[in-house]
Design a protein around this motif. Structure first.
Motif, PDB file in Angstrom:
ATOM      1  N   THR A 285      57.724   3.018  32.666  1.00 41.97           N
ATOM      2  CA  THR A 285      57.740   3.134  31.181  1.00 41.97           C
ATOM      3  C   THR A 285      57.163   3.525  30.560  1.00 41.97           C
ATOM      4  N   ASP A 286      57.247   4.373  29.742  1.00 42.14           N
ATOM      5  CA  ASP A 286      56.516   5.068  29.199  1.00 42.14           C
ATOM      6  C   ASP A 286      55.669   4.405  28.482  1.00 42.14           C
ATOM      7  N   ALA A 287      54.890   5.680  27.539  1.00 35.53           N
ATOM      8  CA  ALA A 287      53.158   5.100  26.699  1.00 35.53           C
ATOM      9  C   ALA A 287      53.557   3.828  25.696  1.00 35.53           C
ATOM     10  N   ASP A 288      54.917   3.350  25.248  1.00 36.13           N
ATOM     11  CA  ASP A 288      55.397   2.982  24.443  1.00 36.13           C
ATOM     12  C   ASP A 288      56.252   1.539  24.757  1.00 36.13           C
ATOM     13  N   GLY A 289      55.742   1.541  26.707  1.00 35.34           N
ATOM     14  CA  GLY A 289      56.681   0.506  26.634  1.00 35.34           C
ATOM     15  C   GLY A 289      58.596   0.481  27.419  1.00 35.34           C
ATOM     16  N   HIS A 290      58.653   1.761  27.528  1.00 37.20           N
ATOM     17  CA  HIS A 290      60.353   1.981  27.206  1.00 37.20           C
ATOM     18  C   HIS A 290      60.671   2.478  27.903  1.00 37.20           C
ATOM     19  N   GLY A 291      61.978   2.064  28.775  1.00 35.69           N
ATOM     20  CA  GLY A 291      62.139   2.824  30.805  1.00 35.69           C
ATOM     21  C   GLY A 291      63.115   4.225  29.922  1.00 35.69           C
ATOM     22  N   PHE A 292      63.198   4.872  31.294  1.00 34.06           N
ATOM     23  CA  PHE A 292      63.140   6.421  31.284  1.00 34.06           C
ATOM     24  C   PHE A 292      65.575   6.038  31.487  1.00 34.06           C
ATOM     25  N   GLU A 293      65.175   7.214  30.417  1.00 32.80           N
ATOM     26  CA  GLU A 293      66.848   7.503  30.977  1.00 32.80           C
ATOM     27  C   GLU A 293      67.069   9.113  32.029  1.00 32.80           C
ATOM     28  N   VAL A 294      67.385   8.027  33.746  1.00 30.06           N
ATOM     29  CA  VAL A 294      67.574   9.613  33.962  1.00 30.06           C
ATOM     30  C   VAL A 294      68.752  10.854  34.339  1.00 30.06           C
ATOM     31  N   ILE A 295      68.903  11.271  34.072  1.00 31.01           N
ATOM     32  CA  ILE A 295      69.947  12.508  34.434  1.00 31.01           C
ATOM     33  C   ILE A 295      69.797  13.207  35.560  1.00 31.01           C
ATOM     34  N   ASP A 296      70.564  13.365  36.461  1.00 31.14           N
ATOM     35  CA  ASP A 296      70.768  14.425  37.771  1.00 31.14           C
ATOM     36  C   ASP A 296      70.783  15.521  36.840  1.00 31.14           C
ATOM     37  N   LEU A 297      69.926  16.376  37.154  1.00 30.13           N
ATOM     38  CA  LEU A 297      70.642  17.882  37.066  1.00 30.13           C
ATOM     39  C   LEU A 297      70.180  18.440  38.709  1.00 30.13           C
ATOM     40  N   PRO A 298      71.658  18.993  39.349  1.00 31.38           N
ATOM     41  CA  PRO A 298      72.174  19.071  40.867  1.00 31.38           C
ATOM     42  C   PRO A 298      71.600  20.153  40.862  1.00 31.38           C
ATOM     43  N   GLN A 299      70.912  21.093  42.478  1.00 29.67           N
ATOM     44  CA  GLN A 299      70.890  21.795  42.720  1.00 29.67           C
ATOM     45  C   GLN A 299      71.956  22.918  42.538  1.00 29.67           C
ATOM     46  N   PRO A 300      72.538  24.251  42.311  1.00 28.25           N
ATOM     47  CA  PRO A 300      73.435  24.499  43.143  1.00 28.25           C
ATOM     48  C   PRO A 300      73.156  25.259  45.089  1.00 28.25           C
ATOM     49  N   ASP A 301      74.454  25.278  44.975  1.00 28.88           N
ATOM     50  CA  ASP A 301      74.327  25.321  46.663  1.00 28.88           C
ATOM     51  C   ASP A 301      74.644  26.242  46.874  1.00 28.88           C
ATOM     52  N   PHE A 302      73.513  26.163  48.332  1.00 28.03           N
ATOM     53  CA  PHE A 302      72.977  27.216  48.731  1.00 28.03           C
ATOM     54  C   PHE A 302      73.879  28.103  48.879  1.00 28.03           C
ATOM     55  N   GLY A 303      75.007  28.151  50.227  1.00 29.66           N
ATOM     56  CA  GLY A 303      75.985  28.806  50.038  1.00 29.66           C
ATOM     57  C   GLY A 303      76.835  29.637  48.748  1.00 29.66           C
ATOM     58  N   GLU A 304      76.704  29.675  47.152  1.00 27.56           N
ATOM     59  CA  GLU A 304      76.768  29.988  46.630  1.00 27.56           C
ATOM     60  C   GLU A 304      76.162  30.946  46.189  1.00 27.56           C
ATOM     61  N   ILE A 305      74.955  31.095  46.468  1.00 23.29           N
ATOM     62  CA  ILE A 305      73.810  31.018  45.313  1.00 23.29           C
ATOM     63  C   ILE A 305      73.737  32.777  45.803  1.00 23.29           C
ATOM     64  N   ARG A 306      73.049  34.244  45.010  1.00 15.01           N
ATOM     65  CA  ARG A 306      72.672  35.580  45.037  1.00 15.01           C
ATOM     66  C   ARG A 306      71.714  35.066  45.921  1.00 15.01           C
ATOM     67  N   GLY A 307      70.776  34.802  45.603  1.00 16.57           N
ATOM     68  CA  GLY A 307      68.871  34.637  46.511  1.00 16.57           C
ATOM     69  C   GLY A 307      68.978  34.141  47.324  1.00 16.57           C
ATOM     70  N   SER A 308      68.043  34.479  48.570  1.00 14.29           N
ATOM     71  CA  SER A 308      67.756  33.723  49.172  1.00 14.29           C
ATOM     72  C   SER A 308      66.183  34.192  50.038  1.00 14.29           C
ATOM     73  N   GLY A 309      65.765  33.555  50.947  1.00 13.20           N
ATOM     74  CA  GLY A 309      64.142  33.513  51.088  1.00 13.20           C
ATOM     75  C   GLY A 309      63.884  31.932  51.424  1.00 13.20           C
ATOM     76  N   ASP A 310      62.962  31.614  52.349  1.00 11.68           N
ATOM     77  CA  ASP A 310      61.854  30.715  52.746  1.00 11.68           C
ATOM     78  C   ASP A 310      61.706  29.924  51.043  1.00 11.68           C
ATOM     79  N   ASP A 311      61.309  30.895  49.856  1.00 15.11           N
ATOM     80  CA  ASP A 311      60.687  30.514  49.018  1.00 15.11           C
ATOM     81  C   ASP A 311      61.211  30.685  47.800  1.00 15.11           C
ATOM     82  N   PHE A 312      62.058  30.903  48.009  1.00 18.60           N
ATOM     83  CA  PHE A 312      63.676  30.902  46.300  1.00 18.60           C
ATOM     84  C   PHE A 312      63.949  30.063  46.108  1.00 18.60           C
TER      85      PHE A 312
END
Length: 379
Positions: A285-312
């Motif tokens: 719960t937050d500082a006021d005792g309320h719970g959280f609404e959690v919304i997924d924000l998915p990453q892209p498909d790494f097979g479809e993106i322009r960039g690459s590399g271990d640190d990307f």
């Protein structure tokens, strides 16, 4: 949008600071949106307050990357940073910190809408090197978290001094934190709830000998918090030791976006970190005792993106909320890019969603949020 001209002293009048210096030229803000607050919520119990990112900004600080760090890729990463700076400058003033030898290049690439301030820097990660700004009893103050290259993983002699030099240049009171950390390791709703990862703070490469409880006590006092929520994070797998700003972000009090694996992502330390964060948020719960609404924000498909590399870093969660706009990376997976824009528009309906190609920045392990640092106040 038209331009305006105002001295630093005038620009910062709303913060109660007396600032000497040159003239700023920037694009007028498109308007700001009042933060959404739950009715009856209490303010932090100390006389300091670290605001939410959706609060009004006086300006945004950025830093100009150097060839010493980026080598042959420096021209490409400078293109990315200049594009980000110009985009933000359409909505609020932008101040670009640049080393003396790079001032002319920064000015030429960024254009007249961005003010260039000569101040030695090593790299572009202003979120981590600039001070963390709080509203104090007498105006804006800057908390200096003694940046040490993310636990001495890299040598950053200039960046280690950015916080105190910037505060001196802009005549903002400096608060030594007594902790080592970075701005990217802190996420708040502006009402006294702080989200952090243990891996980026309770770590011998930053704060040897300090327990989680001791670090939490200092954060509460320094930033005006009433509750700190801890996530495990990931030790030693990236240069930041898993900052919170690529994992969980507030969009309003009680509402968070969670970075989740994209299509085809493996079961690895990052997917497990996301799952652990979800389990924490479901029970917390937050500082006021309320719970959280959690919304997924998915990453892209790494097979479809322009960039690459271990640190990307292909995380849409590393967005930046500006005055009248939200700036989010786009990676080339059209379906995922569109989905991310739609999710952000749902949560920031009164702000424009601006997508930016930052592939070279992302190849260095960071994003738009990592490259920006907002100063609270009125433009």
């Amino acid at each position: 949008m038209g331009t305006f001209e105002v001295s630093r002293r005038g620009l910062f009048a709303a913060t109660g600071l007396g600032l000497l210096g040159t003239t700023l030229l920037a694009c007028a803000p498109a308007g700001s949106v009042e933060p959404r607050r739950p009715s009856g919520s209490a303010q932090p119990s100390t006389d300091r307050r670290m605001g939410a990112e959706w609060d009004s900004h006086a300006l945004t600080f950025m830093s100009w990357p150097t060839a010493l760090i980026w080598g042959e890729d420096v021209r490409f990463v400078r293109d990315d940073i200049a594009n980000v700076a110009r985009a933000i400058a359409e909505f609020e003033p932008v101040v670009m910190l640049a080393s003396p030898s790079d001032v002319d290049d920064a000015a030429a690439r960024c254009g007249s809408a961005v003010e260039i301030v000569e101040l030695p820097v090593d790299d572009l990660w202003a979120r981590d090197t600039a001070p963390v700004f709080v509203d104090g009893a007498h105006g804006v103050e800057g908390v200096d978290f003694s940046f040490n290259g993310w636990g001495d993983k890299q040598a950053h002699p200039n960046d280690a001094l950015v916080a105190q030099t910037l505060l001196r240049e802009f005549e903002i009171p400096r608060i030594p934190a007594g902790l080592v950390g970075e701005g990217g390791s802190l996420e708040t709703d502006g009402l006294g709830t702080l989200l952090v990862t243990e891996s980026s703070l309770v770590n011998d490469n930053r704060n040897p000998g300090l327990s989680r409880d001791e670090i939490e006590e200092r954060l509460v006092t320094l930033l005006g918090m009433r509750k700190v929520i801890w996530f495990d994070g990931v030790y030693g797998e990236d240069i930041t030791d898993a900052h919170i700003d690529s994992l969980v972000r507030f969009t309003a009090p009680g509402v968070v976006l969670l970075d989740t694996p994209g299509k085809g992502s493996p079961d690895d330390v990052w997917s497990r970190s996301s799952a652990q964060a979800r389990s924490v948020l479901e029970e917390a719960t937050d500082a006021d005792g309320h719970g959280f609404e959690v919304i997924d924000l998915p990453q892209p498909d790494f097979g479809e993106i322009r960039g690459s590399g271990d640190d990307f870093l292909a995380s849409y969660v590393n967005f930046f909320v500006g005055n009248g706009a939200v700036f989010v990376p786009e990676f080339g997976d059209r379906r995922a890019d569109d989905r991310a824009r739609g999710i952000l528009q749902d949560h920031f309906p009164d702000r424009e969603i601006v997508s930016l190609d930052i592939d070279t920045v992302a190849s260095g392990g960071g994003g738009i949020h990592c490259a920006t640092h907002d100063l609270p106040g009125t433009p």
